[in-house]
Each structure stands twice: as structure tokens, then as C-alpha cells.
Design a protein around this motif. Structure first.
Motif, PDB file in Angstrom:
ATOM      1  N   THR A 150      34.337  30.666  43.042  1.00 35.27           N
ATOM      2  CA  THR A 150      34.259  30.658  41.500  1.00 35.27           C
ATOM      3  C   THR A 150      33.543  31.872  41.037  1.00 35.27           C
ATOM      4  O   THR A 150      32.116  32.325  41.181  1.00 35.27           O
ATOM      5  CB  THR A 150      34.252  28.901  40.880  1.00 35.27           C
ATOM      6  N   HIS A 151      34.362  32.783  40.385  1.00 34.46           N
ATOM      7  CA  HIS A 151      33.445  34.070  39.470  1.00 34.46           C
ATOM      8  C   HIS A 151      34.155  33.768  38.546  1.00 34.46           C
ATOM      9  O   HIS A 151      35.093  34.231  38.275  1.00 34.46           O
ATOM     10  CB  HIS A 151      34.261  35.410  40.399  1.00 34.46           C
ATOM     11  N   ARG A 152      33.105  33.838  37.731  1.00 36.11           N
ATOM     12  CA  ARG A 152      33.017  33.517  35.758  1.00 36.11           C
ATOM     13  C   ARG A 152      32.016  34.845  35.384  1.00 36.11           C
ATOM     14  O   ARG A 152      30.921  34.535  35.901  1.00 36.11           O
ATOM     15  CB  ARG A 152      33.148  32.434  35.400  1.00 36.11           C
ATOM     16  N   THR A 167      39.492  44.822  41.324  1.00 32.65           N
ATOM     17  CA  THR A 167      39.304  46.011  42.213  1.00 32.65           C
ATOM     18  C   THR A 167      36.933  46.021  42.289  1.00 32.65           C
ATOM     19  O   THR A 167      36.574  46.508  42.842  1.00 32.65           O
ATOM     20  CB  THR A 167      39.131  47.055  42.062  1.00 32.65           C
ATOM     21  N   ASN A 168      37.050  45.139  40.740  1.00 36.52           N
ATOM     22  CA  ASN A 168      35.686  45.669  40.186  1.00 36.52           C
ATOM     23  C   ASN A 168      34.989  44.212  40.798  1.00 36.52           C
ATOM     24  O   ASN A 168      33.835  44.278  40.328  1.00 36.52           O
ATOM     25  CB  ASN A 168      35.724  46.085  39.016  1.00 36.52           C
ATOM     26  N   SER A 169      35.836  42.900  40.043  1.00 36.97           N
ATOM     27  CA  SER A 169      34.840  41.733  40.353  1.00 36.97           C
ATOM     28  C   SER A 169      35.174  41.295  41.749  1.00 36.97           C
ATOM     29  O   SER A 169      34.304  40.656  42.375  1.00 36.97           O
ATOM     30  CB  SER A 169      35.473  40.759  39.102  1.00 36.97           C
ATOM     31  N   PHE A 170      36.918  41.044  42.044  1.00 35.93           N
ATOM     32  CA  PHE A 170      37.096  39.772  43.048  1.00 35.93           C
ATOM     33  C   PHE A 170      36.294  41.127  44.666  1.00 35.93           C
ATOM     34  O   PHE A 170      36.621  40.218  45.536  1.00 35.93           O
ATOM     35  CB  PHE A 170      38.861  39.595  43.421  1.00 35.93           C
ATOM     36  N   GLY A 222      29.377  32.211  29.728  1.00 34.69           N
ATOM     37  CA  GLY A 222      28.398  32.401  30.364  1.00 34.69           C
ATOM     38  C   GLY A 222      28.784  33.394  31.824  1.00 34.69           C
ATOM     39  O   GLY A 222      29.951  33.061  32.022  1.00 34.69           O
ATOM     40  N   TYR A 223      27.804  33.743  32.588  1.00 32.34           N
ATOM     41  CA  TYR A 223      28.187  33.744  34.064  1.00 32.34           C
ATOM     42  C   TYR A 223      27.840  33.098  35.144  1.00 32.34           C
ATOM     43  O   TYR A 223      26.416  32.389  34.807  1.00 32.34           O
ATOM     44  CB  TYR A 223      27.527  35.226  34.281  1.00 32.34           C
ATOM     45  N   HIS A 224      28.734  32.565  35.635  1.00 32.20           N
ATOM     46  CA  HIS A 224      28.606  32.279  36.967  1.00 32.20           C
ATOM     47  C   HIS A 224      29.728  31.984  38.015  1.00 32.20           C
ATOM     48  O   HIS A 224      30.750  32.238  37.655  1.00 32.20           O
ATOM     49  CB  HIS A 224      29.593  30.657  35.664  1.00 32.20           C
TER      50      HIS A 224
HETATM   51  C1  ISE Z   1      30.435  43.791  38.130  1.00 27.72           C
HETATM   52  O1  ISE Z   1      30.583  44.881  38.224  1.00 27.72           O
HETATM   53  C2  ISE Z   1      29.388  43.205  38.912  1.00 27.72           C
HETATM   54  O2  ISE Z   1      29.600  43.780  39.860  1.00 27.72           O
HETATM   55  C3  ISE Z   1      29.186  41.875  38.806  1.00 27.72           C
HETATM   56  O3  ISE Z   1      28.497  41.182  40.071  1.00 27.72           O
HETATM   57  C4  ISE Z   1      30.214  41.044  39.108  1.00 27.72           C
HETATM   58  O4  ISE Z   1      30.529  39.933  39.164  1.00 27.72           O
HETATM   59  C5  ISE Z   1      31.602  41.906  37.718  1.00 27.72           C
HETATM   60  O5  ISE Z   1      32.781  41.293  37.154  1.00 27.72           O
HETATM   61  C6  ISE Z   1      31.234  42.755  37.982  1.00 27.72           C
HETATM   62  O6  ISE Z   1      32.036  42.918  36.370  1.00 27.72           O
END
Ligand code: ISE
Length: 324
Positions: A150-152, A167-170, A222-224
Motif C-alpha cells: 500500500t503506497h498512499r 515513474t516517481n512513486s511506484f 496522511g502518508y501511509h
Molecule cells: C516521493 O518522491 C518519494 O520518493 C516518496 O518516498 C514517495 O512515497 C512519493 O510518492 C514520491 O512522490
């Protein structure tokens, strides 16, 4: 010996890397900080010198190693310049904006014949992920068959495009899944909820294990980040990402952070100390340029799957001997 480091970029991560180097890293000092806006560079540099010219920082004889924390599209060229100068580099993820550029970095390093690039996939240093790897490798939960990620994020920055969720999160899940499961992804399927967020991505792998990931850019609360590894004999997963619980205004529990910096504070610190030590020992740690290339190459193909609506068979070529 104290390693003299130059940091490129003064955004969230650039400023945080300077802080970590200064306050929490043994054997390192920040001698230079660069930002196109020299006032920002000065504000972050402290006793180090402020630069507005990226190349001047990399070539400065006082700078022995470089941290790249500028926008994604600048990473590959800067890493190539560091390689040409023979300077070790910790490059924020992703290694490049395209697979082609990431491969150029790999090829330059292979030509040089030694590893100078570490990519900042800091989750490899996060105590929870490290423990999950230890449990899997011990055999305690049997053969690993599923990994649920899970990446929120609370809110996507306004400069984020739909493709950047991949490309930046997954890219983090691509990297950490390869590392945790010790296998390579072979096929990806992706679907998007109405409006394009969240995404649900499934990877099949060479070992047969399946990786599912929710990538959510606007989860609001929040960030989860959470991961659960399912084996034939049991499971292992992350516990709550805090060390304390509070009772407050009729509620019991923990507070979610706004972004990844507090959640991965330990990971960033351990990563930086490991990088500095690895330069003294000449023993690379963390994600290599090859790992950075593979994450970006897979991400690019997942974006194609998102655009076409079809599953995609993943290809990224043979790992060069330098990375075996
Ligand atoms: C951010 O650039 C990161 O590297 C974070 O770890 C990630 O969770 C986020 O989604 C990215 O945008």
C-alpha cells in the motif's frame, strides 16, 4: 578521514540530505550546496560554499562525493558528469526520467569498470523492510507467494502528472519488491479508479510470487506505506509506523505524517551513513545503477500498460557482470 560532500538541490530532499549529513552522519561534512537560486543554496549551505552552477560543484576539487537531489529529469546527466569526474554519487530516485537515459548511466559505469553510483531507494535501509527480508530469508514463513503493498500519499504535488504516480512513486515498490523477493518481475497489469487515482498494479515474477500495489496520490488522511508478505507457512507485515500511541480528544492511536520524510527518517539516516562508509570501504551498498535502470525501465512499461489498457510483458535485458 572525513568525506567532503557536495549536495545538488535544496528542495525537500536536498535540504533533508544536508541536515542528515551535518547532524546524523559519521565521517562526512557538507562543503558545497547548489541550487539555480543562489539564495536558496546559501540558506541551506551553512558553512559550506553555495553554488548556482551544477557542473562547477561537481568539478570543484574540494568536493569528493556528490548527492543529487534535483528534479528527476536532471538526474541522469548529473550522474554521468559525476562518473566522468570519477566521483561517487548518491542519486535520488529515479535514476533517470527515461529507461534510455538510465541505461546510459549503467553503460558509462560499466565502461569505467567500477561502481560509483548508488540510487536513493532508501526503503532498503528501513528497519521494517530489513526485518521482513530477514524473516523471508530465514524460511520462517515458507515460500513467499504474495506481496501486498500500500503506497498512499496525502496529496499529489500540483506538478505531478498521472504518469509520475508510476515513474516517481511506484518505482519504490518495483525496487523494494525485487529486493524483498529476490526475483524479477515479468508481467504487469494496471487499472485506474475513476479519475485516475488510485492505481492498482499487479506484477507477476520469475519465482511465481505475485506483487499487488495500491498507488494512491490523494489519500487525504496522511502518508501511509504498508507491506505484507504472504508465505506458504505464515505472513510478515509492517506494524504501525510509530513508537508511541497517544490518547487525545476522544481518540487513541498514532498520527499519520504528511509525507515520506518522517516515515522514512531512519531509512534516510542509515542509507546516508552506509553510503559514506561504503566509499571509505570501497564496498558498494544499496541500490546500484543497474537497479535504478531496472526500476525506471519497468515503470516506463507500466505507463504503457496504463495508456493501452493491456497487460505488458516486461523486458530490460541482461545484468552486466559489474552488478553480479
Ligand atoms: C516521493 O518522491 C518519494 O520518493 C516518496 O518516498 C514517495 O512515497 C512519493 O510518492 C514520491 O512522490
Amino acid at each position: 578521514m572525513t568525506l567532503s560532500v557536495g549536495v545538488i538541490g535544496t528542495g525537500v530532499m536536498g535540504a533533508e540530505h544536508v541536515r542528515i549529513l551535518r547532524d546524523e552522519t559519521a565521517g562526512a561534512q557538507v562543503v558545497a550546496v547548489c541550487d539555480a537560486d543562489i539564495d536558496r543554496a546559501r540558506a541551506v549551505a551553512g558553512h559550506g560554499e553555495a553554488f548556482s552552477d551544477l557542473l562547477a560543484l561537481i568539478r570543484d576539487h574540494r568536493v569528493q562525493a556528490v548527492v543529487i537531489a534535483s528534479p528527476d529529469a536532471t538526474h541522469a546527466d548529473l550522474a554521468l558528469t559525476c562518473l566522468a569526474a570519477g566521483k561517487p554519487v548518491l542519486c535520488e530516485k529515479p535514476l533517470a526520467a527515461t529507461a534510455e537515459d538510465a541505461l546510459r548511466v549503467v553503460q558509462a559505469e560499466v565502461q569505467l569498470g567500477r561502481r560509483l553510483v548508488q540510487v536513493g531507494y532508501m526503503r532498503r535501509f528501513d528497519p521494517a523492510y530489513v526485518e521482513m527480508l530477514r524473516v523471508r530469508a530465514s524460511g520462517a514463513i515458507g515460500e513467499a507467494v504474495l506481496l501486498h503493498n500500500t503506497h498512499r500519499n496525502a496529496a499529489a504535488p500540483d506538478w505531478f502528472t498521472g504518469a509520475m504516480a508510476v515513474t516517481n512513486s511506484f518505482v519504490h515498490e518495483i525496487d523494494i519488491s525485487r529486493w524483498l523477493l529476490n526475483t524479477e518481475p515479468t508481467l504487469a497489469r494496471i487499472s485506474a479508479a475513476p479519475g485516475g487515482d488510485p492505481l492498482m498494479i499487479t506484477l507477476e515474477t520469475e519465482s511465481g510470487a505475485i506483487v499487488s500495489t495500491e498507488v494512491h496520490m490523494n489519500a487525504r488522511y496522511g502518508y501511509h506505506v504498508h507491506a505484507q508478505l504472504v508465505g506458504r507457512e505464515g505472513t510478515v507485515e509492517m506494524a504501525a509506523p510509530t513508537v508511541t500511541l497517544t490518547n487525545h480528544v476522544g481518540q487513541h492511536g498514532h498520527v499519520w505524517s504528511e509525507n515520506w520524510v518522517p516515515r522514512f527518517r531512519d531509512a534516510y539516516r542509515i542509507q546516508m551513513n552506509g553510503w559514506v562508509r561504503s566509499i571509505a570501504d570501497q564496498h558498494p551498498v544499496g541500490a546500484s545503477a543497474w537497479d535504478g535502470y531496472v526500476a525506471t525501465a519497468i515503470a516506463e512499461q507500466v505507463v504503457t500498460a496504463l495508456q493501452t489498457g493491456n497487460p505488458v510483458r516486461l523486458t530490460f535485458g541482461q545484468r552486466p557482470d559489474l552488478y553480479l
